[in-house]
Design a protein around this motif. Structure first.
Motif, PDB file in Angstrom:
ATOM      1  N   SER A  61       0.827  -1.208   0.000  1.00 18.84           N
ATOM      2  CA  SER A  61       0.000   0.000   0.000  1.00 18.84           C
ATOM      3  C   SER A  61       0.860   1.257   0.000  1.00 18.84           C
ATOM      4  O   SER A  61       0.591   2.213  -0.753  1.00 18.84           O
ATOM      5  N   GLU A  62       1.897   1.275   0.825  1.00 21.49           N
ATOM      6  CA  GLU A  62       2.774   2.451   0.893  1.00 21.49           C
ATOM      7  C   GLU A  62       3.564   2.627  -0.402  1.00 21.49           C
ATOM      8  O   GLU A  62       3.785   3.757  -0.852  1.00 21.49           O
ATOM      9  N   LEU A  63       4.008   1.528  -0.988  1.00 21.89           N
ATOM     10  CA  LEU A  63       4.716   1.629  -2.270  1.00 21.89           C
ATOM     11  C   LEU A  63       3.800   2.182  -3.362  1.00 21.89           C
ATOM     12  O   LEU A  63       4.235   2.974  -4.214  1.00 21.89           O
ATOM     13  N   ASN A  64       2.547   1.758  -3.369  1.00 20.00           N
ATOM     14  CA  ASN A  64       1.591   2.294  -4.333  1.00 20.00           C
ATOM     15  C   ASN A  64       1.474   3.807  -4.198  1.00 20.00           C
ATOM     16  O   ASN A  64       1.409   4.523  -5.202  1.00 20.00           O
ATOM     17  N   PHE A  65       1.446   4.286  -2.974  1.00 18.16           N
ATOM     18  CA  PHE A  65       1.357   5.729  -2.737  1.00 18.16           C
ATOM     19  C   PHE A  65       2.559   6.447  -3.343  1.00 18.16           C
ATOM     20  O   PHE A  65       2.417   7.483  -4.007  1.00 18.16           O
ATOM     21  N   VAL A  66       3.756   5.920  -3.120  1.00 25.38           N
ATOM     22  CA  VAL A  66       4.971   6.544  -3.650  1.00 25.38           C
ATOM     23  C   VAL A  66       4.964   6.522  -5.175  1.00 25.38           C
ATOM     24  O   VAL A  66       5.274   7.527  -5.831  1.00 25.38           O
TER      25      VAL A  66
END
Length: 289
Positions: A61-66
């Protein structure tokens, strides 16, 4: 403090393994430096830190945000590449997939500062110190934001691990009442990646199933070419281009696997730590130049 100095400080905390405190500090830093050029680095560091203590779902999820918010900088491209290659591999990892090479005993505890946990740690420390022949080690590993593992490393077999559990439970010098879990190194990596110890405990044992290997393609030998007869034995044979004495097909240099994939040349031993080899934990972010 400048944004760059703040990032350097946070990155050092990441390297030191202080992931729980770091997550809170990263939340503060991203609020403080909104709109600054340092933001992609902070967000990627936050993604990697979340993966350490929250598991693969939060990491993804955090990688998707980046990737979505910073597509034109190196951190966004790195996040996108990780989502395409590493994350699918990690998500597909299953228990008992690999042949075990070493085993561990783990005790799941909450805060390490409680009297009961301190007592457990002292007993495990005493036991491993006394087993000098077996060269056992112990560590306290972070599991989630609120839970930890007390781990005994370096056990050669599941049967030996079960014997040790019995000793620690029944022998008068230890009398450890906490539930012990025997687990292979390979399955321990999966538990740390996915944060799924409860699933491991109820998963029945199965024989390791290595990836199938494709059968080799049959090779049809070419007919042997007849060499032209040399009527002058003192003269070296000529090739088709008229270069006397030179072979027609000079041997090419052989490429090794590490030439094509240099990352394969360094595969540190995973035993005794919670930072396994490639694909076992989220990749470490690059330090700011």
């Amino acid at each position: 403090m400048t944004p760059e100095a703040a990032y350097d400080k946070l990155f050092k905390e990441y390297e030191a393994g202080d992931y729980r405190n770091l997550l809170a500090e990263l939340d503060t830093a991203t609020d403080q430096f909104t709109g600054e050029d340092i933001m992609p680095k902070l967000e990627l560091l936050k993604a990697n830190t979340a993966g350490k203590v929250k598991g693969i779902a939060d990491y993804k999820s955090e990688l998707n945000f980046v990737a979505l918010n910073y597509p034109n900088v190196s951190e966004g491209k790195q996040a996108e590449e990780t989502l395409k290659k590493d994350v699918p591999f990690l998500e597909k990892l299953t228990f008992y997939r690999d042949i075990p090479e070493s085993w561990k005993i783990i005790y799941k505890v909450d805060a390490v500062e409680t009297p009961a946990t301190k007592q457990l740690i002292e007993k495990v420390k005493k036991f491993t110190a006394e087993r000098t022949v077996e060269k056992l080690k112990f560590s306290i590993d972070i599991y989630t934001m609120t839970e930890n593992f007390v781990v005994i490393h370096g056990i050669p077999s599941a049967e030996k691990a079960k014997d040790i559990v019995s000793i620690l439970k029944d022998y008068k010098d230890y009398k450890i009442a906490e539930e012990a879990v025997v687990i292979s190194n390979e399955n321990y990596r999966i538990v740390q990646i996915k944060k799924n110890l409860a699933e491991y405990i109820v998963t029945p044992y199965s024989e390791p199933q290595p990836d199938p290997v494709a059968p080799p393609t049959p090779v049809t030998p070419e007919p042997k070419k007849q060499q032209p007869k040399n009527n002058n034995p003192k003269s070296p044979p000529k090739d088709t281009k008229g270069n006397q004495g030179q072979p027609n097909n000079p041997k090419s240099p052989t490429l090794k696997s590490n030439d094509l994939h240099p990352e394969n040349s360094d595969d540190p031993s995973p035993d005794g730590n919670t930072n396994p080899t490639k694909f076992n934990t989220p990749p470490t972010p690059k330090k700011r130049p």
